[in-house]
Design an enzyme around this catalytic site. Sequence first.
Site, PDB file in Angstrom:
ATOM      1  N   HIS A 103      42.251   6.528 -15.577  1.00 43.30           N
ATOM      2  CA  HIS A 103      41.856   6.563 -14.154  1.00 43.30           C
ATOM      3  C   HIS A 103      40.591   5.747 -13.867  1.00 43.30           C
ATOM      4  CE1 HIS A 103      39.441  10.443 -15.276  1.00 43.30           C
ATOM      5  NE2 HIS A 103      38.673   9.383 -15.387  1.00 43.30           N
ATOM      6  N   GLU A 147      38.647  13.577 -22.044  1.00 44.15           N
ATOM      7  CA  GLU A 147      39.550  13.649 -20.876  1.00 44.15           C
ATOM      8  C   GLU A 147      41.015  13.771 -21.309  1.00 44.15           C
ATOM      9  OE1 GLU A 147      36.960  11.120 -17.523  1.00 44.15           O
ATOM     10  OE2 GLU A 147      38.640  10.137 -18.509  1.00 44.15           O
ATOM     11  N   HIS A 193      36.880   6.248 -24.604  1.00 39.76           N
ATOM     12  CA  HIS A 193      35.746   5.608 -23.945  1.00 39.76           C
ATOM     13  C   HIS A 193      34.510   6.490 -24.039  1.00 39.76           C
ATOM     14  CE1 HIS A 193      37.440   8.017 -20.583  1.00 39.76           C
ATOM     15  NE2 HIS A 193      36.475   7.661 -19.741  1.00 39.76           N
ATOM     16  N   HIS A 253      34.614  14.257 -11.223  1.00 42.82           N
ATOM     17  CA  HIS A 253      33.435  13.729 -11.928  1.00 42.82           C
ATOM     18  C   HIS A 253      32.167  14.092 -11.152  1.00 42.82           C
ATOM     19  CE1 HIS A 253      36.838  11.270 -13.263  1.00 42.82           C
ATOM     20  NE2 HIS A 253      36.158  10.974 -14.347  1.00 42.82           N
TER      21      HIS A 253
HETATM   22  C1  DHB Z   1      34.878   4.606 -16.518  1.00 44.91           C
HETATM   23  C2  DHB Z   1      35.879   5.439 -16.996  1.00 44.91           C
HETATM   24  C3  DHB Z   1      36.026   6.737 -16.507  1.00 44.91           C
HETATM   25  O1  DHB Z   1      36.975   7.622 -16.957  1.00 44.91           O
HETATM   26  C4  DHB Z   1      35.184   7.189 -15.515  1.00 44.91           C
HETATM   27  O2  DHB Z   1      35.390   8.420 -15.031  1.00 44.91           O
HETATM   28  C5  DHB Z   1      34.154   6.373 -15.032  1.00 44.91           C
HETATM   29  C6  DHB Z   1      34.014   5.079 -15.544  1.00 44.91           C
HETATM   30  C7  DHB Z   1      34.716   3.208 -17.020  1.00 44.91           C
HETATM   31  O3  DHB Z   1      35.374   2.825 -17.988  1.00 44.91           O
HETATM   32  O4  DHB Z   1      33.928   2.460 -16.441  1.00 44.91           O
HETATM   33 FE    FE Z   2      36.722   9.647 -16.040  1.00 43.59          FE
END
Ligand code: DHB
Ligand code: FE
Length: 291
Positions: free
Chosen positions: A18, A246, A199, A65
């Site tokens: 997302h 997540e 991530h 978030h």
């Molecule tokens: C990014 C990824 C995410 O899941 C998020 O909530 C905010 C930023 C990113 O990769 O920049």
């Molecule tokens: Fe996220």
Amino acid sequence: MGKELNMARITASVYTSHVPAIGAAIDLGKTGEPYWQPLFKGYEFSKQWMKENTPDVIFLVYNDHATAFSLELIPTFAIGCAAEFKPADEGYGARPVPTVIGHPELASHIAQSVIQDDFDLTIVNKMDVDHGLTVPLSLMCGQPQAWPCPVIPFAVNVVQYPVPSGRRCFQLGQAIRRAVESYDEPLKVQIWGTGGMSHQLQGARAGLINAAWDNRFLDRLIADPADLATMPHLEYVQEAGSEGIELVMWLIARGAMSDVAGSGKAPKVAHRFFHVPASNTAVGHLILENQ
Ligand code: DHB
Ligand code: FE
């Protein structure tokens, strides 16, 4: 058999990252740029598939978030029972996407069934929805005037520890399937699991991506989700980064598929896509059909 035909059922599950920058690329008309083109190519099949397999309702598992909720109030699992949900202003104005139309009747039924099935949900009757919910809709549906069907937002806390285990998420998915199948209207319901893949947005390991681990996660999610559900939090964080957690949300959607209940064949993998990177994130995407 006659009775089953009149009940709601889960037809398919969809899994996707997302990343907010994906939403910005769509909203700003940048999807054809060299950086973004390979990513959006992976969703061309999906947009066509959505047109051909439009459900009556999407049950969309996502995480907020610190947008609708904050450190003042942290529901582990929250079900959106409102008639509509506005796209949230996350600091740059609300995304120019349609208001999300809810399905209060089915949402209330699922809340009743799942809570009686021993999962404690927070009922939400007013909430704005952030990129966690709107980016998956944009990826799957493009830029329509209105989203193709009502959506029930289901928010999971994966931001502030303690967060729910993969095992609990997998069991909750099974309870959601039972809830859907006891709704007395022949609705086709898709369940989406969103967020991930690997991530980490802050700290010494910011920028971490683990493509080998992500692809193994996809393999196991398809073929042996019960085993995948035993994976502890620490492995998500160590291997997939702090925001890789997540991915536990994908186990809610997978737990709702009929093979998990022993009442169906293994799902058909209609589509599988993986791409690195989008912003700071490895993007993973699956479409699984009940058959
Ligand atoms: C990014 C990824 C995410 O899941 C998020 O909530 C905010 C930023 C990113 O990769 O920049
Ligand atoms: Fe996220």
